[in-house]
Write an enzyme that holds these catalytic residues in place. Structure first.
Site, PDB file in Angstrom:
ATOM      1  CG  HIS A  72      -1.904  -1.154   1.216  1.00 16.72           C
ATOM      2  ND1 HIS A  72      -3.250  -1.021   0.988  1.00 16.72           N
ATOM      3  CD2 HIS A  72      -1.692  -2.479   1.409  1.00 16.72           C
ATOM      4  CE1 HIS A  72      -3.834  -2.227   1.055  1.00 16.72           C
ATOM      5  NE2 HIS A  72      -2.910  -3.117   1.314  1.00 16.72           N
ATOM      6  CE1 TYR A 343       0.210  -5.138   7.521  1.00 20.78           C
ATOM      7  CE2 TYR A 343      -1.159  -3.488   8.554  1.00 20.78           C
ATOM      8  CZ  TYR A 343      -1.003  -4.514   7.646  1.00 20.78           C
ATOM      9  OH  TYR A 343      -2.063  -4.900   6.869  1.00 20.78           O
TER      10      TYR A 343
HETATM   11  C1  HEM Z   1      -0.292 -11.826   6.447  1.00 19.96           C
HETATM   12  C2  HEM Z   1      -1.083 -10.935   5.864  1.00 19.96           C
HETATM   13  C3  HEM Z   1      -0.634  -9.528   5.553  1.00 19.96           C
HETATM   14  C4  HEM Z   1       0.633  -8.984   5.451  1.00 19.96           C
HETATM   15  C5  HEM Z   1       1.961  -9.690   5.620  1.00 19.96           C
HETATM   16  C6  HEM Z   1       0.478  -7.573   5.132  1.00 19.96           C
HETATM   17  C7  HEM Z   1       1.521  -6.694   4.939  1.00 19.96           C
HETATM   18  C8  HEM Z   1       1.413  -5.314   4.881  1.00 19.96           C
HETATM   19  C9  HEM Z   1       2.503  -4.353   5.006  1.00 19.96           C
HETATM   20  C10 HEM Z   1       3.962  -4.735   5.166  1.00 19.96           C
HETATM   21  C11 HEM Z   1       1.973  -3.105   4.942  1.00 19.96           C
HETATM   22  C12 HEM Z   1       2.728  -1.783   5.062  1.00 19.96           C
HETATM   23  C13 HEM Z   1       2.689  -1.356   6.533  1.00 19.96           C
HETATM   24  C14 HEM Z   1       3.453  -0.067   6.850  1.00 19.96           C
HETATM   25  O1  HEM Z   1       4.612   0.107   6.435  1.00 19.96           O
HETATM   26  O2  HEM Z   1       2.875   0.776   7.581  1.00 19.96           O
HETATM   27  C15 HEM Z   1       0.550  -3.275   4.762  1.00 19.96           C
HETATM   28  C16 HEM Z   1      -0.346  -2.247   4.649  1.00 19.96           C
HETATM   29  C17 HEM Z   1      -1.701  -2.428   4.647  1.00 19.96           C
HETATM   30  N1  HEM Z   1      -2.421  -3.615   4.729  1.00 19.96           N
HETATM   31 FE1  HEM Z   1      -1.676  -5.432   4.889  1.00 19.96          FE
HETATM   32  N2  HEM Z   1      -0.870  -7.279   5.047  1.00 19.96           N
HETATM   33  C18 HEM Z   1      -1.574  -8.436   5.306  1.00 19.96           C
HETATM   34  C19 HEM Z   1      -2.934  -8.614   5.352  1.00 19.96           C
HETATM   35  C20 HEM Z   1      -3.835  -7.587   5.263  1.00 19.96           C
HETATM   36  C21 HEM Z   1      -5.259  -7.745   5.450  1.00 19.96           C
HETATM   37  C22 HEM Z   1      -6.007  -9.049   5.815  1.00 19.96           C
HETATM   38  C23 HEM Z   1      -5.810  -6.532   5.279  1.00 19.96           C
HETATM   39  C24 HEM Z   1      -7.279  -6.307   5.432  1.00 19.96           C
HETATM   40  C25 HEM Z   1      -8.001  -5.368   5.096  1.00 19.96           C
HETATM   41  C26 HEM Z   1      -4.717  -5.578   5.010  1.00 19.96           C
HETATM   42  C27 HEM Z   1      -4.826  -4.207   4.808  1.00 19.96           C
HETATM   43  C28 HEM Z   1      -3.769  -3.315   4.719  1.00 19.96           C
HETATM   44  C29 HEM Z   1      -3.947  -1.892   4.601  1.00 19.96           C
HETATM   45  C30 HEM Z   1      -5.274  -1.137   4.551  1.00 19.96           C
HETATM   46  C31 HEM Z   1      -2.653  -1.330   4.553  1.00 19.96           C
HETATM   47  C32 HEM Z   1      -2.295   0.136   4.384  1.00 19.96           C
HETATM   48  C33 HEM Z   1      -2.222   0.808   5.724  1.00 19.96           C
HETATM   49  C34 HEM Z   1      -1.762   2.234   5.532  1.00 19.96           C
HETATM   50  O3  HEM Z   1      -2.366   2.971   4.737  1.00 19.96           O
HETATM   51  O4  HEM Z   1      -0.782   2.583   6.207  1.00 19.96           O
HETATM   52  N3  HEM Z   1      -3.529  -6.267   5.011  1.00 19.96           N
HETATM   53  N4  HEM Z   1       0.220  -4.623   4.726  1.00 19.96           N
END
Ligand code: HEM
Length: 370
Positions: A72, A343
């Site tokens: 993202h 995260y």
């Molecule tokens: C094992 C499963 C998952 C992994 C490894 C993962 C990994 C990541 C990582 C590394 C980030 C960046 C975080 C940062 O630097 O602040 C991220 C952002 C995000 N993830 Fe996931 N994610 C997973 C599952 C999900 C699920 C189930 C959702 C459900 C809605 C989701 C929604 C988001 C959202 C909305 C962001 C953006 C947050 C922002 O705007 O800062 N993710 N994810």
């Protein structure tokens, strides 16, 4: 405001001693969730999946983009407030659900994927992350996607899918043989992919429905726990993306539209909580719950402004899904602790790197987000 204030989300006036206490509390929280993930994933074995390996894989698939979220990566800060209507108070003692209570909210809309300068595209998954600031310094952070279900059930499947879905430089699309092998190994993901492909793609962020996808538990004042999932449903009817929109060449059209819409007037979503019954999957985000489950409108989120990401705003927030107020608790979904730990690792890396301006900042003028 110091770097520590920014990283911990502490208000500017917080004195040094209180700030240090906050740091140790966050450190303990992160160590706890990372520890839980380590235990669940068999940290001690050399082949184990760790938060670092997940984040390394994002970097391998997307290339290096210092200073940006590893997923993202392209986003825009938003701000507004949430007004509880009291209906949620019977299920959860969290103050945010009290009738007539207004809670300030800051957030971030984004597109899934690790490319911070990718051109906006209708099929790229849209997200909305929110941080509710409750009284007594409690917070509720939640990251939601505009999807009907999540594509994988386990952290291991997430890790495998990252590589299987990597676009082949020759075609710009994932290698079909790799995807076939992935779906054969994770049949629940094949089913989820079907539901995701069949979803309606709306005109933009402002008329998207954003879902928690993971299950949580609401805990009432008498201790009763209820399995829930939540969704933010736009107040205005959703418009399907038109052919002329899909043909737009403006690289930031989805973000630019939202900035322009919020400049005209605030946009609202209803926070609708779906109540799970016994037998509904709480540890499998690829499975939808039956459509006839009771749902409850618990209040209205209103976004009033947007601001390009920069130091000190939503850029420096970790929307960790396990930062929850008293009254909301995690479910047994294995993705939750994996998300929290990954995260934190992504945040730690990007917070230590010099960054370039967000792609959206280049075209956005300064909105009125607080
Ligand atoms: C094992 C499963 C998952 C992994 C490894 C993962 C990994 C990541 C990582 C590394 C980030 C960046 C975080 C940062 O630097 O602040 C991220 C952002 C995000 N993830 Fe996931 N994610 C997973 C599952 C999900 C699920 C189930 C959702 C459900 C809605 C989701 C929604 C988001 C959202 C909305 C962001 C953006 C947050 C922002 O705007 O800062 N993710 N994810």
């Amino acid at each position: 405001m110091t770097l520590l204030h920014r990283l911990t989300g502490a208000p500017p006036g917080m004195p040094p001693r209180a700030l240090m206490l906050r740091c140790s509390a966050i450190g303990a929280l992160l160590a706890g969730t990372a520890g839980a993930f380590a235990a669940a994933g068999g940290w001690l074995s050399p082949a184990a999946l760790t938060p670092a390996r997940i984040v390394d894989r994002f970097e391998r698939v997307n290339g290096p983009h210092p200073g940006f979220r590893r997923n993202h990566a392209k986003g825009l800060c938003v701000a507004g407030e949430f007004a509880g209507n009291g209906a949620g108070a019977a299920l959860s003692k969290a103050g945010v659900f009290a009738a007539g209570r207004t809670t300030p909210v800051e957030g971030r809309v984004a597109l899934a994927g690790g490319q911070p300068y990718a051109a906006d595209a209708a099929t790229t998954v849209r997200s909305l992350a929110l941080r509710f600031r409750l009284p007594n310094r409690e917070e509720w952070r939640t990251g939601m996607n505009a999807l009907p279900v999540f594509p994988v059930r386990t952290p291991e499947a997430f890790y495998e899918q990252l590589l299987a879905g990597k676009p082949d430089p020759a075609t710009g699309k994932p290698d079909p043989d790799r995807m076939k092998a992935f779906f054969a190994a994770y049949p629940e993901s094949a089913k989820a992919a079907g539901l995701i492909k069949a979803r309606t793609i709306t005109a933009g962020f402002a008329d998207s429905t954003f879902r928690s996808l993971n299950a949580f538990r609401f805990v009432a004042a008498d201790g009763r726990a209820t399995p829930v999932r939540w969704a933010l449903i736009p107040e205005r009817p959703a418009m399907q993306e038109s052919a002329s929109q899909a043909a737009r060449t403006d690289k930031n059209y989805l973000f630019d539209d939202l900035i322009a819409q919020l400049r005209q007037e605030p946009r609202s979503w209803h926070l609708v909580v779906t109540i799970g019954q016994s037998g509904d999957a709480t540890a499998d985000a690829t499975l939808p719950w039956p459509a006839d489950r009771e749902s409850l409108d618990v209040g209205t989120l209103t976004l009033t402004g947007a601001t390009p990401e920069e130091a000190g705003n939503c850029r420096d927030v970790n929307f960790d899904p396990l930062v929850l107020p008293d009254g909301i608790a995690p479910s047994d979904d294995p993705l939750l602790s994996a998300r929290s730990a990954a995260y934190a690792r992504s945040f730690a890396r990007r917070a230590g790197e010099a960054t370039r301006p967000s792609a959206v900042a280049a075209t956005a003028d300064r909105g009125d987000a607080r």
